[in-house]
Motif scaffolding. Structure first.
Motif, PDB file in Angstrom:
ATOM      1  N   ILE A 166       8.459 106.197 -39.116  1.00 36.95           N
ATOM      2  CA  ILE A 166       7.586 107.396 -38.238  1.00 36.95           C
ATOM      3  C   ILE A 166       9.071 106.682 -37.081  1.00 36.95           C
ATOM      4  N   PHE A 167       9.861 106.274 -36.372  1.00 38.26           N
ATOM      5  CA  PHE A 167      10.360 106.132 -35.014  1.00 38.26           C
ATOM      6  C   PHE A 167      11.646 105.612 -35.894  1.00 38.26           C
ATOM      7  N   ALA A 168      12.356 105.106 -36.539  1.00 45.32           N
ATOM      8  CA  ALA A 168      13.606 104.831 -37.179  1.00 45.32           C
ATOM      9  C   ALA A 168      14.364 105.630 -36.493  1.00 45.32           C
ATOM     10  N   ARG A 169      14.518 107.013 -36.981  1.00 44.99           N
ATOM     11  CA  ARG A 169      15.496 108.010 -36.010  1.00 44.99           C
ATOM     12  C   ARG A 169      15.499 107.711 -34.478  1.00 44.99           C
ATOM     13  N   LYS A 170      15.025 107.636 -33.837  1.00 49.19           N
ATOM     14  CA  LYS A 170      15.000 107.381 -32.740  1.00 49.19           C
ATOM     15  C   LYS A 170      15.627 106.479 -32.067  1.00 49.19           C
ATOM     16  N   GLY A 171      15.630 105.498 -33.102  1.00 46.60           N
ATOM     17  CA  GLY A 171      17.051 103.650 -33.004  1.00 46.60           C
ATOM     18  C   GLY A 171      15.359 103.034 -32.654  1.00 46.60           C
ATOM     19  N   GLU A 172      15.910 101.583 -32.611  1.00 43.63           N
ATOM     20  CA  GLU A 172      15.422 100.338 -32.885  1.00 43.63           C
ATOM     21  C   GLU A 172      14.205 100.215 -31.599  1.00 43.63           C
ATOM     22  N   GLN A 173      15.697 100.261 -29.709  1.00 38.96           N
ATOM     23  CA  GLN A 173      14.391 100.692 -29.024  1.00 38.96           C
ATOM     24  C   GLN A 173      13.373 101.367 -28.430  1.00 38.96           C
ATOM     25  N   VAL A 174      13.478 102.552 -29.303  1.00 41.41           N
ATOM     26  CA  VAL A 174      11.900 103.087 -29.360  1.00 41.41           C
ATOM     27  C   VAL A 174      10.851 102.375 -30.500  1.00 41.41           C
ATOM     28  N   VAL A 175      11.414 102.285 -31.377  1.00 41.90           N
ATOM     29  CA  VAL A 175      11.053 100.958 -32.768  1.00 41.90           C
ATOM     30  C   VAL A 175      10.108 100.294 -32.131  1.00 41.90           C
ATOM     31  N   GLU A 176      10.860  99.520 -31.411  1.00 42.62           N
ATOM     32  CA  GLU A 176      10.173  98.537 -30.540  1.00 42.62           C
ATOM     33  C   GLU A 176       9.029  98.684 -29.520  1.00 42.62           C
ATOM     34  N   GLN A 177       8.976  99.395 -29.065  1.00 41.09           N
ATOM     35  CA  GLN A 177       8.593 100.119 -27.844  1.00 41.09           C
ATOM     36  C   GLN A 177       7.146 100.338 -28.391  1.00 41.09           C
ATOM     37  N   ASN A 178       7.320 100.930 -29.301  1.00 38.29           N
ATOM     38  CA  ASN A 178       5.675 101.615 -30.189  1.00 38.29           C
ATOM     39  C   ASN A 178       5.343 100.101 -30.952  1.00 38.29           C
ATOM     40  N   LEU A 179       5.748  99.742 -31.241  1.00 36.22           N
ATOM     41  CA  LEU A 179       5.201  97.921 -31.840  1.00 36.22           C
ATOM     42  C   LEU A 179       5.071  97.564 -30.971  1.00 36.22           C
ATOM     43  N   ALA A 180       5.419  97.201 -29.652  1.00 34.70           N
ATOM     44  CA  ALA A 180       4.438  96.616 -28.771  1.00 34.70           C
ATOM     45  C   ALA A 180       3.758  97.323 -27.911  1.00 34.70           C
ATOM     46  N   ALA A 181       3.074  98.324 -27.644  1.00 35.99           N
ATOM     47  CA  ALA A 181       2.640  99.303 -27.504  1.00 35.99           C
ATOM     48  C   ALA A 181       1.448  98.899 -28.753  1.00 35.99           C
ATOM     49  N   PHE A 182       1.238  98.891 -29.917  1.00 40.45           N
ATOM     50  CA  PHE A 182       0.423  98.404 -31.208  1.00 40.45           C
ATOM     51  C   PHE A 182      -0.473  97.441 -31.046  1.00 40.45           C
ATOM     52  N   ARG A 183       0.642  96.709 -30.633  1.00 41.34           N
ATOM     53  CA  ARG A 183       0.509  95.166 -30.598  1.00 41.34           C
ATOM     54  C   ARG A 183      -0.860  95.207 -29.176  1.00 41.34           C
ATOM     55  N   ALA A 184       0.085  96.279 -27.863  1.00 42.85           N
ATOM     56  CA  ALA A 184      -0.850  94.473 -26.969  1.00 42.85           C
ATOM     57  C   ALA A 184      -2.526  96.255 -27.223  1.00 42.85           C
ATOM     58  N   GLY A 185      -3.294  97.719 -27.963  1.00 45.23           N
ATOM     59  CA  GLY A 185      -3.204  98.289 -28.257  1.00 45.23           C
ATOM     60  C   GLY A 185      -4.891  96.941 -28.732  1.00 45.23           C
ATOM     61  N   TYR A 186      -4.186  96.804 -29.612  1.00 46.76           N
ATOM     62  CA  TYR A 186      -5.246  95.449 -31.089  1.00 46.76           C
ATOM     63  C   TYR A 186      -5.193  94.717 -30.913  1.00 46.76           C
ATOM     64  N   ALA A 187      -4.671  93.943 -29.462  1.00 43.36           N
ATOM     65  CA  ALA A 187      -5.306  92.903 -28.439  1.00 43.36           C
ATOM     66  C   ALA A 187      -6.490  93.085 -28.107  1.00 43.36           C
ATOM     67  N   HIS A 188      -6.096  94.688 -26.975  1.00 44.06           N
ATOM     68  CA  HIS A 188      -7.186  94.272 -26.072  1.00 44.06           C
ATOM     69  C   HIS A 188      -8.598  94.819 -26.658  1.00 44.06           C
ATOM     70  N   ALA A 189      -8.799  96.226 -28.450  1.00 41.10           N
ATOM     71  CA  ALA A 189      -9.976  96.171 -28.821  1.00 41.10           C
ATOM     72  C   ALA A 189     -10.406  94.947 -29.289  1.00 41.10           C
ATOM     73  N   LYS A 190      -9.235  93.730 -29.869  1.00 41.10           N
ATOM     74  CA  LYS A 190     -10.129  92.527 -30.424  1.00 41.10           C
ATOM     75  C   LYS A 190     -10.880  91.269 -29.113  1.00 41.10           C
ATOM     76  N   LYS A 191     -10.305  91.940 -28.175  1.00 40.66           N
ATOM     77  CA  LYS A 191     -11.622  90.599 -27.010  1.00 40.66           C
ATOM     78  C   LYS A 191     -12.931  91.645 -26.811  1.00 40.66           C
ATOM     79  N   GLN A 192     -12.465  92.842 -27.019  1.00 44.66           N
ATOM     80  CA  GLN A 192     -13.591  93.062 -26.665  1.00 44.66           C
ATOM     81  C   GLN A 192     -15.037  93.203 -28.112  1.00 44.66           C
TER      82      GLN A 192
END
Length: 194
Positions: A166-192
């Motif tokens: 869904i973010f591919a049309r906005k460029g690789e940087q936007v894709v990577e930023q969204n993936l980084a946010a997703f992974r960080a949220g995942y890690a926070h939930a797993k800790k909780q």
């Protein structure tokens, strides 16, 4: 597999992007999905809500009955409370802790926090701070999706592919930023949740 999910928040927070990513992951996993939306998207700050019903079998209705939602995912804490009567007794709430105070009679932060803390299954994250830490301040919605991922019963790689799609049309940087946010949220939930 059957999962009933309510997404909630206010217009402009990215609820529909979360729904799109989940929808892509569901279809990619060979499952079925029905979606219904009630939203004030045309008015930034209006309430937005979406029902997602996922199953390996046929899904007959797109609306989740009261008391049947497995998860309420909310980008706004008071909006999470609005949908409590739809949450199953063993259901999970995954919510952002940062309020969007768009009404005069918004309850105090303490009152909202107490009400959420009284629930047995809650993951609360500061999605904005997590997104900023991941160098993606506009990706709070993907941080929240990451926090909800452990409860979706969908392969994480399918959700990540949905983000790429869904973010591919906005460029690789936007894709990577969204993936980084997703992974960080995942890690926070797993800790909780341990």
């Amino acid at each position: 597999m059957k999962k009933d999910i309510i997404l909630s928040g206010v217009g402009g927070q990215g609820i529909l992007s979360i729904a799109t990513v989940i929808g892509r992951a569901v279809l990619d996993a060979g499952l079925r999905i029905k979606q219904a939306e009630v939203h004030g998207m045309s008015q930034r700050g209006g309430d937005v809500q979406s029902n997602l019903r996922i199953s390996s079998d046929e899904v007959r209705s797109d609306l989740i009955p009261q008391g049947a939602a497995d998860i309420v995912i909310s980008l706004e804490p008071m909006e999470a409370l609005r949908y409590l009567k739809w949450l199953a007794a063993d259901g999970w709430i995954v919510t952002n802790t940062v309020p969007f105070k768009n009404i005069d009679n918004y309850p105090t932060d303490d009152a909202v926090a107490r009400e959420l803390a009284a629930r047995p299954h809650v993951v609360r994250i500061d999605a904005e701070a997590i997104a900023r830490e991941a160098a993606s301040p506009r990706s709070a919605n993907m941080a929240l999706l990451g926090a909800a991922a452990p409860f979706l019963e969908l392969p994480v790689e399918k959700l990540e592919q949905g983000i790429r799609d869904i973010f591919a049309r906005k460029g690789e940087q936007v894709v990577e930023q969204n993936l980084a946010a997703f992974r960080a949220g995942y890690a926070h939930a797993k800790k909780q949740i341990g």
